[in-house]
Design a protein around this motif. Sequence first.
Motif, mmCIF file in Angstrom:
data_model
loop_
_atom_site.group_PDB
_atom_site.id
_atom_site.type_symbol
_atom_site.label_atom_id
_atom_site.label_comp_id
_atom_site.label_asym_id
_atom_site.label_seq_id
_atom_site.Cartn_x
_atom_site.Cartn_y
_atom_site.Cartn_z
ATOM 1 N N ARG A 1 12.367 9.240 7.099
ATOM 2 C CA ARG A 1 11.559 7.937 6.042
ATOM 3 C C ARG A 1 11.224 7.341 6.537
ATOM 4 N NH1 ARG A 1 13.937 6.753 1.061
ATOM 5 N NH2 ARG A 1 15.775 8.488 1.461
ATOM 6 N N PRO A 2 11.918 6.680 7.721
ATOM 7 C CA PRO A 2 11.110 5.845 8.668
ATOM 8 C C PRO A 2 9.363 6.303 8.682
ATOM 9 C CG PRO A 2 12.944 6.213 9.109
ATOM 10 C CD PRO A 2 12.842 7.308 8.258
ATOM 11 N N GLU A 3 9.160 7.352 8.981
ATOM 12 C CA GLU A 3 7.515 8.144 9.344
ATOM 13 C C GLU A 3 6.854 8.449 8.533
ATOM 14 O OE1 GLU A 3 7.532 11.115 11.736
ATOM 15 O OE2 GLU A 3 9.352 10.598 13.235
ATOM 16 N N LEU A 4 7.536 8.523 6.933
ATOM 17 C CA LEU A 4 6.705 8.071 5.716
ATOM 18 C C LEU A 4 6.364 7.165 5.246
ATOM 19 C CD1 LEU A 4 5.621 10.165 3.724
ATOM 20 C CD2 LEU A 4 7.855 9.459 2.044
ATOM 21 N N ALA A 5 7.432 6.225 5.776
ATOM 22 C CA ALA A 5 6.991 4.641 4.897
ATOM 23 C C ALA A 5 6.065 3.857 5.607
ATOM 24 C CB ALA A 5 8.441 3.889 5.179
ATOM 25 N N ALA A 6 6.118 4.526 6.940
ATOM 26 C CA ALA A 6 5.345 3.749 8.284
ATOM 27 C C ALA A 6 3.634 3.873 7.584
ATOM 28 C CB ALA A 6 5.467 4.363 9.174
ATOM 29 N N ALA A 7 3.371 5.739 7.458
ATOM 30 C CA ALA A 7 1.903 6.911 6.582
ATOM 31 C C ALA A 7 2.025 5.448 6.185
ATOM 32 C CB ALA A 7 2.429 7.602 6.985
ATOM 33 N N LEU A 8 2.802 5.535 4.526
ATOM 34 C CA LEU A 8 2.195 4.260 3.346
ATOM 35 C C LEU A 8 1.977 3.060 3.801
ATOM 36 C CD1 LEU A 8 1.778 4.666 0.182
ATOM 37 C CD2 LEU A 8 4.479 4.539 0.168
ATOM 38 N N ASP A 9 2.318 2.125 4.502
ATOM 39 C CA ASP A 9 2.604 0.934 4.921
ATOM 40 C C ASP A 9 1.308 0.925 5.791
ATOM 41 O OD1 ASP A 9 4.615 0.205 4.087
ATOM 42 O OD2 ASP A 9 5.548 0.086 5.769
ATOM 43 N N ALA A 10 0.960 1.785 6.211
ATOM 44 C CA ALA A 10 -0.446 1.608 7.236
ATOM 45 C C ALA A 10 -1.721 2.271 5.757
ATOM 46 C CB ALA A 10 -1.032 3.110 7.747
ATOM 47 N N VAL A 11 -1.319 2.632 5.174
ATOM 48 C CA VAL A 11 -3.268 2.486 3.924
ATOM 49 C C VAL A 11 -2.907 1.306 2.994
ATOM 50 C CG1 VAL A 11 -3.299 4.045 1.909
ATOM 51 C CG2 VAL A 11 -2.611 5.067 3.876
ATOM 52 N N LEU A 12 -1.684 1.407 2.686
ATOM 53 C CA LEU A 12 -1.089 -0.125 2.529
ATOM 54 C C LEU A 12 -1.995 -1.334 2.825
ATOM 55 C CD1 LEU A 12 1.988 0.933 -0.464
ATOM 56 C CD2 LEU A 12 -0.515 0.939 -0.660
ATOM 57 N N GLY A 13 -1.407 -1.523 3.662
ATOM 58 C CA GLY A 13 -1.727 -2.595 4.235
ATOM 59 C C GLY A 13 -3.093 -2.795 4.053
ATOM 60 N N ASN A 14 -3.590 -1.341 4.775
ATOM 61 C CA ASN A 14 -5.610 -1.879 4.600
ATOM 62 C C ASN A 14 -5.928 -2.275 3.152
ATOM 63 O OD1 ASN A 14 -5.596 -0.454 7.345
ATOM 64 N ND2 ASN A 14 -6.463 1.510 7.254
ATOM 65 N N VAL A 15 -5.447 -1.584 2.364
ATOM 66 C CA VAL A 15 -5.773 -1.892 1.129
ATOM 67 C C VAL A 15 -5.951 -3.264 1.025
ATOM 68 C CG1 VAL A 15 -5.121 -1.981 -1.428
ATOM 69 C CG2 VAL A 15 -5.464 -0.468 -0.235
ATOM 70 N N PHE A 16 -4.302 -4.600 1.347
ATOM 71 C CA PHE A 16 -4.139 -5.661 0.790
ATOM 72 C C PHE A 16 -4.924 -6.587 2.357
ATOM 73 C CE2 PHE A 16 -0.537 -4.231 -1.132
ATOM 74 C CZ PHE A 16 -0.365 -5.528 -1.866
ATOM 75 N N ARG A 17 -5.184 -6.192 3.719
ATOM 76 C CA ARG A 17 -5.947 -6.261 4.336
ATOM 77 C C ARG A 17 -7.482 -6.565 3.550
ATOM 78 N NH1 ARG A 17 -4.567 -4.018 7.836
ATOM 79 N NH2 ARG A 17 -2.090 -4.471 8.441
ATOM 80 N N TYR A 18 -8.379 -5.447 3.813
ATOM 81 C CA TYR A 18 -9.515 -5.447 3.588
ATOM 82 C C TYR A 18 -10.020 -5.441 2.320
ATOM 83 C CZ TYR A 18 -8.715 -3.826 8.511
ATOM 84 O OH TYR A 18 -8.655 -4.066 9.371
ATOM 85 N N THR A 19 -9.633 -5.814 1.276
ATOM 86 C CA THR A 19 -10.354 -6.098 0.187
ATOM 87 C C THR A 19 -9.739 -6.419 -0.432
ATOM 88 O OG1 THR A 19 -8.107 -5.378 -0.900
ATOM 89 C CG2 THR A 19 -9.886 -3.255 -1.080
ATOM 90 N N PRO A 20 -10.379 -7.877 -1.305
ATOM 91 C CA PRO A 20 -10.524 -8.939 -1.935
ATOM 92 C C PRO A 20 -9.012 -9.541 -2.470
ATOM 93 C CG PRO A 20 -12.761 -8.627 -2.688
ATOM 94 C CD PRO A 20 -12.043 -7.423 -1.868
#
Length: 473
Positions: free
Chosen positions: A356-375
């Motif tokens: 579970r932590p590895e899947l959550a880390a992979a999902l957070d990596a993608v979602l974090g990019n959305v919040f970080r690089y989109t207005p």
Amino acid sequence: MQPAGAAHRAGRIVAAGIGLRRQLAYVILATATMVALAFLIPLALLVAQLAEERAVADAERQVAVVAAVLAITTQPAAVEEAIASDDLPVTVHGLAGVQLGASGHATVGDVTLARTSGDPLTGDVPGGMVYLEPIDIGKDAAPVVEVFLSDAVLSEGVHAAWAALTGVAVFLIVVSVAVGDRLARNLVRSADRLARASVALGEGDPDVRISPTGPRELAEAALAFNRMADRLAVLRTNEREMVADLSHRLRTPLTVIRLDLETLDRPVRSAREEDDRLRTVHRVRDAAEALEGEIDELIRATRAASVEPAPTAEVRCDAGEVVRQRMAFWSAVAGDQNRPCVIVGADAPAPVALPRPELAAALDAVLGNVFRYTPQGTPMEVAVSRRDGYVAVRVDDGGPGIADPDTAVRRGASGRGSTGLGLDIARRATVATGGTVSIDRARLGGASVVLLFGDPDAVRQERVPRQRRRSQR
């Protein structure tokens, strides 16, 4: 101090190599000497025996000449004349009661014993040896012919033969030592290269390798060393990538903290805004706890990097449950940024062969990019689907998209000043289950990142999914 220590260790290795070579030379010298003596001593004794037998054979020939004369005449004068004419160094005892020829060396007892036995005899006398042989002339008193064999006659040619044998033995020993020293030099050189490479690897040079040369055992040791060095290089690379990945996971709670701190700067004008501020404070506190948990995980993973993991049962989790859990966290942040957020298909079971932590880390990596690089205000959608032996987790956004999808999934490559590890973390998680990462144009207008995981419950042939053709934007 470190170069001096390395030089000191190298010096000790060279000294040890020289000492080993010298010991091998001593062993070869001792072995060659013993082998040479084992052949030289019997040959020397054989040469001395052959010289003695040769002298006795000459004495028998001389006695045969005297026997031929005695067969013709037994007159002492005639026999004396025949001995003198042939210059035979013989003595005739008991012919007509006189002694003819050279002066005798045998004792009266030896002569009597030879006459009585009727067989040839040899006996030691001062200065050599005598050969006594009785001659049957058909009378009661048989004469005895004596031949004196001096020490010089008995050892004629022996010393020269011994000198030749000694020279051959010394030559063979020298050649053996030279050949052995050359073999020892090759052996020591191979062992020295292995020792130097081991020191270099211990000093931190991961690129050191050895050419497998020398004896078979040392060549196998060199191959084993190269395999060990390759394994160490892979382990070091994996360890560094693991630390980088774990460190990147710290950015997720940091991103939440940064975004929420921005909202706390706004002045509070109503009770509703005060409630929002309190929720934000709670999220900051939760993000700080998550950050502390990620740091603890980083410490545990770093300490356990060198420990061989024990075999465990198959690890799996439900992708839908993980998506629901993580979106409960990210939805609150999206609400503060006025981001429309839609979750599709997360209620159906979607097993993934990952912790579970590895899947959550992979999902957070993608979602974090959305919040970080989109207005702020950019819509996003997270969907989970399961079909054809795979589980797909899709993250769409309405932002500017990804200009170069191929570069985006490459580890360490980033066109926006980031670490370039986020999508690579997601890719490695999918590859571990037999899947992949696909980047395309989203229906919302921005990027569509699909994490494709292998379904552990699906019965299918082994195949590697082909990435969809990525659109250039």
